[in-house]
Motif scaffolding. Structure first.
Motif, short mmCIF file in Angstrom:
data_model
loop_
_atom_site.label_atom_id
_atom_site.label_comp_id
_atom_site.label_asym_id
_atom_site.label_seq_id
_atom_site.Cartn_x
_atom_site.Cartn_y
_atom_site.Cartn_z
N SER A 1 36.46 43.64 57.11
CA SER A 1 37.38 42.69 57.73
C SER A 1 38.72 42.71 57.01
O SER A 1 38.82 43.18 55.86
N PHE A 2 39.75 42.18 57.67
CA PHE A 2 41.07 42.13 57.05
C PHE A 2 41.03 41.27 55.78
O PHE A 2 41.57 41.65 54.75
N VAL A 3 40.37 40.11 55.87
CA VAL A 3 40.25 39.23 54.70
C VAL A 3 39.44 39.91 53.60
O VAL A 3 39.79 39.86 52.42
N GLY A 4 38.33 40.57 54.01
CA GLY A 4 37.50 41.29 53.04
C GLY A 4 38.28 42.39 52.35
O GLY A 4 38.10 42.63 51.14
N CYS A 5 39.16 43.05 53.10
CA CYS A 5 40.00 44.10 52.53
C CYS A 5 40.96 43.53 51.49
O CYS A 5 41.13 44.10 50.40
N LEU A 6 41.58 42.39 51.81
CA LEU A 6 42.52 41.76 50.87
C LEU A 6 41.80 41.25 49.62
O LEU A 6 42.34 41.35 48.52
N VAL A 7 40.59 40.71 49.81
CA VAL A 7 39.82 40.22 48.66
C VAL A 7 39.45 41.39 47.74
O VAL A 7 39.58 41.29 46.51
N GLN A 8 39.00 42.50 48.34
CA GLN A 8 38.66 43.68 47.54
C GLN A 8 39.89 44.20 46.81
O GLN A 8 39.82 44.54 45.62
N MET A 9 41.04 44.24 47.50
CA MET A 9 42.28 44.70 46.90
C MET A 9 42.68 43.81 45.72
O MET A 9 43.11 44.30 44.67
N TYR A 10 42.52 42.49 45.92
CA TYR A 10 42.90 41.53 44.88
C TYR A 10 42.09 41.75 43.60
O TYR A 10 42.66 41.90 42.51
N PHE A 11 40.76 41.78 43.72
CA PHE A 11 39.92 41.90 42.53
C PHE A 11 39.98 43.30 41.93
O PHE A 11 39.84 43.45 40.71
N PHE A 12 40.22 44.30 42.76
CA PHE A 12 40.39 45.66 42.24
C PHE A 12 41.61 45.72 41.32
O PHE A 12 41.53 46.22 40.20
N MET A 13 42.73 45.17 41.79
CA MET A 13 43.96 45.20 40.98
C MET A 13 43.84 44.29 39.76
O MET A 13 44.31 44.63 38.67
N ALA A 14 43.21 43.13 39.93
CA ALA A 14 43.06 42.19 38.81
C ALA A 14 42.23 42.81 37.69
O ALA A 14 42.62 42.76 36.51
N CYS A 15 41.10 43.43 38.06
CA CYS A 15 40.23 44.05 37.04
C CYS A 15 40.89 45.29 36.43
O CYS A 15 40.82 45.50 35.22
N GLY A 16 41.56 46.09 37.27
CA GLY A 16 42.22 47.30 36.77
C GLY A 16 43.33 46.98 35.79
O GLY A 16 43.45 47.63 34.75
N ASN A 17 44.14 45.98 36.12
CA ASN A 17 45.24 45.60 35.21
C ASN A 17 44.73 44.95 33.94
O ASN A 17 45.30 45.15 32.87
N THR A 18 43.67 44.14 34.06
CA THR A 18 43.08 43.55 32.86
C THR A 18 42.56 44.63 31.93
O THR A 18 42.70 44.54 30.70
N ASP A 19 41.97 45.67 32.52
CA ASP A 19 41.53 46.84 31.74
C ASP A 19 42.69 47.41 30.92
O ASP A 19 42.54 47.70 29.72
N SER A 20 43.84 47.57 31.57
CA SER A 20 45.01 48.15 30.90
C SER A 20 45.47 47.28 29.74
O SER A 20 45.78 47.78 28.65
N TYR A 21 45.52 45.96 29.96
CA TYR A 21 45.97 45.06 28.90
C TYR A 21 44.96 44.97 27.76
O TYR A 21 45.35 44.80 26.60
N LEU A 22 43.68 45.10 28.07
CA LEU A 22 42.67 45.12 27.00
C LEU A 22 42.79 46.39 26.17
O LEU A 22 42.63 46.35 24.94
N LEU A 23 43.09 47.51 26.82
CA LEU A 23 43.32 48.75 26.08
C LEU A 23 44.54 48.62 25.17
O LEU A 23 44.55 49.13 24.04
N ALA A 24 45.57 47.91 25.66
CA ALA A 24 46.75 47.66 24.83
C ALA A 24 46.41 46.75 23.65
O ALA A 24 46.88 46.96 22.53
N SER A 25 45.57 45.74 23.89
CA SER A 25 45.14 44.84 22.81
C SER A 25 44.36 45.59 21.74
O SER A 25 44.52 45.34 20.53
N MET A 26 43.53 46.54 22.19
CA MET A 26 42.76 47.35 21.24
C MET A 26 43.68 48.27 20.43
O MET A 26 43.43 48.54 19.25
N ALA A 27 44.76 48.75 21.06
CA ALA A 27 45.73 49.58 20.35
C ALA A 27 46.45 48.76 19.28
O ALA A 27 46.67 49.24 18.15
#
Length: 310
Positions: free
Chosen positions: A93-119
């Motif tokens: 669904s359109f809403v399902g697509c937006l929800v998936q997009m939201y959490f995909f980007m949120a988790c992916g960006n958090t990953d990046s910032y955690l890698l920066a914190s580890m650095a």
């Protein structure tokens, strides 16, 4: 061309990794195994860190949170992909697509910032060892974690709000295995030039910030390590960073390839392969990378195994 807004009365079709019917079941088996290995491996990392007091340090605090985010990251994408591999409709669904997009980007960006914190953690440990406990105190580590999550979720919210305002034409087939920004933008009938500029600029700021932080940290580390007189001392210092550097290279190599190109250069097949690398392969490999030749982590895993056997 007649424009139909799929945001209100319809959804999308996720084309998936392949449209070949003969490949659906083999792909299902491969990605199911990879998903289970990812979840099991990262859960073991989390349990090992929390069960061993000697691993209650800033580096392993960030690693346990990275493992948790990796589980969430793959769970946002892989289960839906597995369902679609065995389904004929492959709809979302359109809403399902937006929800998936939201959490995909949120988790992916958090990953990046955690890698920066580890650095940053490695930078302080190697360049300022006598100030390590004061600088990387529990309160500061928690603030770094909360900051990583907050920035990532605000970024995702902005992106999803921009996508929700678009209209989509008769073609609503997403040539991807999940709802990512570029393939969805390809389907829009709206003028996406302003959205693309905002997305590229904002993504550059959000993704480049942790990347530049990692780059700066390792430049400082290299300068400091080169001043160490003994070869053994240099090797010992670099060895504490090898696992982190491997994960950074895998993650940012594929992310830069996929997202830092104009929409006109978007390639379906090449981008699918690169996306699989950072959404499925890297989270699966992380537990192996961080436990390989890591005596502290191996000791924690053995301690966890002994507890389970008891």
């Amino acid at each position: 061309m007649e424009t139909k807004n799929y945001s209100s009365d319809s959804g999308f079709i996720l084309l998936g990794l392949s449209s070949n019917p003969r490949l659906q079941k083999p792909l299902f088996a491969i990605f199911l195994i990879m998903y289970l290995v990812t979840v099991l491996g990262n859960v073991l990392i989390i349990l090992a860190i929390h069960s061993d007091p000697r691993l209650h340090t800033p580096m392993y605090f960030f690693l346990s949170n990275l493992s948790f985010i990796d589980i969430c990251f793959t769970t946002v994408i892989v289960p839906k992909m597995l369902v679609n591999l065995l389904s004929e409709t492959k709809a979302i669904s359109f809403v399902g697509c937006l929800v998936q997009m939201y959490f995909f980007m949120a988790c992916g960006n958090t990953d990046s910032y955690l890698l920066a914190s580890m650095a940053i953690d490695r930078l302080v440990a190697i360049c300022h060892p006598f100030h390590y406990n004061r600088v990387m105190n529990p309160r500061r580590c928690l603030l770094m974690l909360l900051g990583s999550c907050t920035i990532s979720h605000l970024h995702s919210l902005l992106r999803v709000l921009l996508m929700s305002r678009l209209s989509f034409c008769a073609s609503h087939v997403i040539k991807h295995f999940f709802c990512d920004t570029q393939p969805v933008l390809k389907l829009s009938c709206s003028d996406t030039s302003s959205s693309q500029i905002v997305v590229m600029t904002e993504t550059l700021a959000v993704i480049a910030t942790p990347f530049l932080c990692i780059l700066f940290s390792y430049l400082r580390i290299i300068i400091t390590v080169l001043r160490i007189p003994s070869a053994a001392g240099k090797w010992k210092a670099f060895s504490t960073c090898s696992s982190h550097l491997t994960v950074v290279a895998l993650t940012y190599g594929s992310v830069i390839y996929v997202y830092f190109r104009p929409l006109s250069m978007y390639s379906v097949v090449k981008d699918r392969v690169a996306t699989v690398m950072y959404t499925v392969v890297t989270p699966m490999l992380n537990p192996f990378i961080y436990s390989l030749r890591n005596k502290d982590m191996n000791r924690g895993l053995k301690k966890l195994r002994n507890r389970i056997h008891l």
